[in-house]
Design a protein around this motif. Structure first.
Motif, PDB file in Angstrom:
ATOM      1  N   ALA A 187      -4.281  -2.295  28.331  1.00 39.67           N
ATOM      2  CA  ALA A 187      -4.447  -2.954  27.036  1.00 39.67           C
ATOM      3  C   ALA A 187      -5.894  -3.368  26.812  1.00 39.67           C
ATOM      4  O   ALA A 187      -6.704  -3.422  27.746  1.00 39.67           O
ATOM      5  N   LEU A 188      -6.202  -3.646  25.575  1.00 33.83           N
ATOM      6  CA  LEU A 188      -7.454  -4.308  25.228  1.00 33.83           C
ATOM      7  C   LEU A 188      -7.192  -5.808  25.376  1.00 33.83           C
ATOM      8  O   LEU A 188      -6.382  -6.370  24.645  1.00 33.83           O
ATOM      9  N   MET A 189      -7.864  -6.425  26.327  1.00 32.70           N
ATOM     10  CA  MET A 189      -7.670  -7.847  26.588  1.00 32.70           C
ATOM     11  C   MET A 189      -8.870  -8.613  26.062  1.00 32.70           C
ATOM     12  O   MET A 189     -10.023  -8.250  26.317  1.00 32.70           O
ATOM     13  N   SER A 190      -8.592  -9.669  25.332  1.00 36.22           N
ATOM     14  CA  SER A 190      -9.664 -10.427  24.688  1.00 36.22           C
ATOM     15  C   SER A 190      -9.426 -11.920  24.813  1.00 36.22           C
ATOM     16  O   SER A 190      -8.287 -12.371  24.970  1.00 36.22           O
ATOM     17  N   TRP A 191     -10.517 -12.643  24.723  1.00 32.26           N
ATOM     18  CA  TRP A 191     -10.468 -14.099  24.598  1.00 32.26           C
ATOM     19  C   TRP A 191     -10.998 -14.463  23.215  1.00 32.26           C
ATOM     20  O   TRP A 191     -12.012 -13.921  22.763  1.00 32.26           O
ATOM     21  N   TYR A 192     -10.316 -15.409  22.572  1.00 32.50           N
ATOM     22  CA  TYR A 192     -10.688 -15.866  21.250  1.00 32.50           C
ATOM     23  C   TYR A 192     -10.803 -17.388  21.249  1.00 32.50           C
ATOM     24  O   TYR A 192     -10.219 -18.082  22.091  1.00 32.50           O
ATOM     25  N   ARG A 222     -10.003 -17.226  13.915  1.00 33.24           N
ATOM     26  CA  ARG A 222     -10.493 -17.126  15.289  1.00 33.24           C
ATOM     27  C   ARG A 222     -11.681 -16.198  15.312  1.00 33.24           C
ATOM     28  O   ARG A 222     -11.841 -15.338  14.457  1.00 33.24           O
ATOM     29  N   GLU A 223     -12.511 -16.350  16.325  1.00 34.22           N
ATOM     30  CA  GLU A 223     -13.533 -15.349  16.619  1.00 34.22           C
ATOM     31  C   GLU A 223     -13.311 -14.885  18.047  1.00 34.22           C
ATOM     32  O   GLU A 223     -12.897 -15.658  18.915  1.00 34.22           O
ATOM     33  N   TRP A 224     -13.576 -13.600  18.255  1.00 30.75           N
ATOM     34  CA  TRP A 224     -13.436 -13.126  19.627  1.00 30.75           C
ATOM     35  C   TRP A 224     -14.665 -13.543  20.413  1.00 30.75           C
ATOM     36  O   TRP A 224     -15.777 -13.572  19.905  1.00 30.75           O
ATOM     37  N   VAL A 225     -14.459 -13.852  21.658  1.00 28.76           N
ATOM     38  CA  VAL A 225     -15.518 -14.327  22.541  1.00 28.76           C
ATOM     39  C   VAL A 225     -15.915 -13.240  23.524  1.00 28.76           C
ATOM     40  O   VAL A 225     -17.103 -12.997  23.754  1.00 28.76           O
ATOM     41  N   ALA A 226     -14.912 -12.581  24.091  1.00 25.72           N
ATOM     42  CA  ALA A 226     -15.173 -11.531  25.075  1.00 25.72           C
ATOM     43  C   ALA A 226     -13.956 -10.620  25.119  1.00 25.72           C
ATOM     44  O   ALA A 226     -12.840 -11.044  24.816  1.00 25.72           O
ATOM     45  N   ARG A 227     -14.174  -9.377  25.484  1.00 23.99           N
ATOM     46  CA  ARG A 227     -13.066  -8.436  25.603  1.00 23.99           C
ATOM     47  C   ARG A 227     -13.374  -7.415  26.676  1.00 23.99           C
ATOM     48  O   ARG A 227     -14.535  -7.138  26.988  1.00 23.99           O
ATOM     49  N   ILE A 228     -12.298  -6.841  27.205  1.00 32.89           N
ATOM     50  CA  ILE A 228     -12.410  -5.793  28.204  1.00 32.89           C
ATOM     51  C   ILE A 228     -11.401  -4.719  27.860  1.00 32.89           C
ATOM     52  O   ILE A 228     -10.221  -5.006  27.619  1.00 32.89           O
ATOM     53  N   THR A 229     -11.865  -3.476  27.817  1.00 37.40           N
ATOM     54  CA  THR A 229     -10.993  -2.370  27.466  1.00 37.40           C
ATOM     55  C   THR A 229     -10.234  -1.881  28.696  1.00 37.40           C
ATOM     56  O   THR A 229     -10.511  -2.282  29.829  1.00 37.40           O
ATOM     57  N   SER A 230      -9.303  -0.963  28.458  1.00 38.85           N
ATOM     58  CA  SER A 230      -8.554  -0.383  29.568  1.00 38.85           C
ATOM     59  C   SER A 230      -9.470   0.412  30.497  1.00 38.85           C
ATOM     60  O   SER A 230      -9.165   0.587  31.676  1.00 38.85           O
ATOM     61  N   GLY A 249     -12.401  -0.668  31.277  1.00 41.19           N
ATOM     62  CA  GLY A 249     -13.256  -1.628  31.951  1.00 41.19           C
ATOM     63  C   GLY A 249     -14.551  -1.944  31.222  1.00 41.19           C
ATOM     64  O   GLY A 249     -15.422  -2.625  31.770  1.00 41.19           O
ATOM     65  N   ILE A 250     -14.678  -1.471  29.990  1.00 42.67           N
ATOM     66  CA  ILE A 250     -15.872  -1.757  29.203  1.00 42.67           C
ATOM     67  C   ILE A 250     -15.759  -3.186  28.651  1.00 42.67           C
ATOM     68  O   ILE A 250     -14.717  -3.566  28.119  1.00 42.67           O
ATOM     69  N   THR A 251     -16.828  -3.939  28.791  1.00 42.85           N
ATOM     70  CA  THR A 251     -16.820  -5.331  28.345  1.00 42.85           C
ATOM     71  C   THR A 251     -17.781  -5.538  27.183  1.00 42.85           C
ATOM     72  O   THR A 251     -18.806  -4.858  27.068  1.00 42.85           O
ATOM     73  N   ASN A 252     -17.433  -6.463  26.323  1.00 44.20           N
ATOM     74  CA  ASN A 252     -18.279  -6.860  25.203  1.00 44.20           C
ATOM     75  C   ASN A 252     -18.215  -8.374  25.055  1.00 44.20           C
ATOM     76  O   ASN A 252     -17.183  -8.985  25.366  1.00 44.20           O
ATOM     77  N   TYR A 253     -19.319  -8.936  24.539  1.00 49.09           N
ATOM     78  CA  TYR A 253     -19.395 -10.386  24.388  1.00 49.09           C
ATOM     79  C   TYR A 253     -19.959 -10.763  23.033  1.00 49.09           C
ATOM     80  O   TYR A 253     -20.832 -10.077  22.487  1.00 49.09           O
ATOM     81  N   GLU A 254     -19.462 -11.863  22.518  1.00 50.52           N
ATOM     82  CA  GLU A 254     -20.009 -12.429  21.294  1.00 50.52           C
ATOM     83  C   GLU A 254     -21.408 -12.939  21.617  1.00 50.52           C
ATOM     84  O   GLU A 254     -21.678 -13.394  22.739  1.00 50.52           O
ATOM     85  N   ASP A 255     -22.290 -12.911  20.640  1.00 44.87           N
ATOM     86  CA  ASP A 255     -23.705 -13.210  20.903  1.00 44.87           C
ATOM     87  C   ASP A 255     -23.923 -14.570  21.549  1.00 44.87           C
ATOM     88  O   ASP A 255     -24.776 -14.713  22.434  1.00 44.87           O
ATOM     89  N   ILE A 263     -16.110 -11.547  31.584  1.00 44.84           N
ATOM     90  CA  ILE A 263     -14.686 -11.257  31.568  1.00 44.84           C
ATOM     91  C   ILE A 263     -14.384 -10.240  32.649  1.00 44.84           C
ATOM     92  O   ILE A 263     -15.161  -9.310  32.874  1.00 44.84           O
ATOM     93  N   SER A 264     -13.279 -10.437  33.342  1.00 48.34           N
ATOM     94  CA  SER A 264     -12.895  -9.513  34.406  1.00 48.34           C
ATOM     95  C   SER A 264     -11.381  -9.412  34.447  1.00 48.34           C
ATOM     96  O   SER A 264     -10.673 -10.177  33.788  1.00 48.34           O
ATOM     97  N   ARG A 265     -10.921  -8.462  35.264  1.00 44.53           N
ATOM     98  CA  ARG A 265      -9.491  -8.162  35.281  1.00 44.53           C
ATOM     99  C   ARG A 265      -9.061  -7.893  36.711  1.00 44.53           C
ATOM    100  O   ARG A 265      -9.763  -7.215  37.461  1.00 44.53           O
ATOM    101  N   ASP A 266      -7.921  -8.462  37.095  1.00 42.37           N
ATOM    102  CA  ASP A 266      -7.304  -8.171  38.393  1.00 42.37           C
ATOM    103  C   ASP A 266      -5.970  -7.507  38.118  1.00 42.37           C
ATOM    104  O   ASP A 266      -4.984  -8.177  37.772  1.00 42.37           O
TER     105      ASP A 266
END
Length: 116
Positions: A32-37, A45-53, A55-61, A69-72
């Motif tokens: 899944a696409l996992m995100s924090w808002y 809401r605004e997204w803060v950080a996300r990680i794709t399936s 493993g690509i990560t993105n962050y709000e400025d 953001i990480s995933r176990d």
């Protein structure tokens, strides 16, 4: 039924750190696409950080360089490590799981409070 449970919030002084956790059941965080808002005045809401399936990560400025953001996959849990916290980071942080098809699911949120 997909359920997300966040934890790890709390009260911390400015400059401190917290690690938020989001544990999923009923689906796998690895696909899944996992995100924090967090809520923003004037917006839902605004997204803060996300990680794709993949493993690509993105962050709000405003959090880039201070959050990770990480995933176990074995624990079916996503984390948000928050460092150098600022009072303006104070918010309820919610975890989101997004699947296509399937839709978006939300956790109940965890409160982060940063004091001056």
């Amino acid at each position: 039924q997909v359920q997300l449970v966040e934890s790890g919030g709390g009260l911390v002084q400015a400059g401190g750190s917290l690690r938020l956790s989001c544990t999923a059941s009923g689906s796998s965080v690895s696909i899944a696409l996992m995100s924090w808002y967090r809520p923003v005045p004037g917006y839902q809401r605004e997204w803060v950080a996300r990680i794709t399936s993949d493993g690509i990560t993105n962050y709000e400025d405003s959090v880039r360089g201070r959050c990770a953001i990480s995933r176990d996959n074995a624990k079916n849990t996503v984390y948000l490590q928050m460092d150098s916290l600022k009072p303006e980071d104070t918010a309820v942080y919610s975890c989101s799981l997004y699947l296509v098809p399937g839709g978006r699911y939300w956790g109940q949120g965890t409160q982060v409070t940063v004091s001056r």
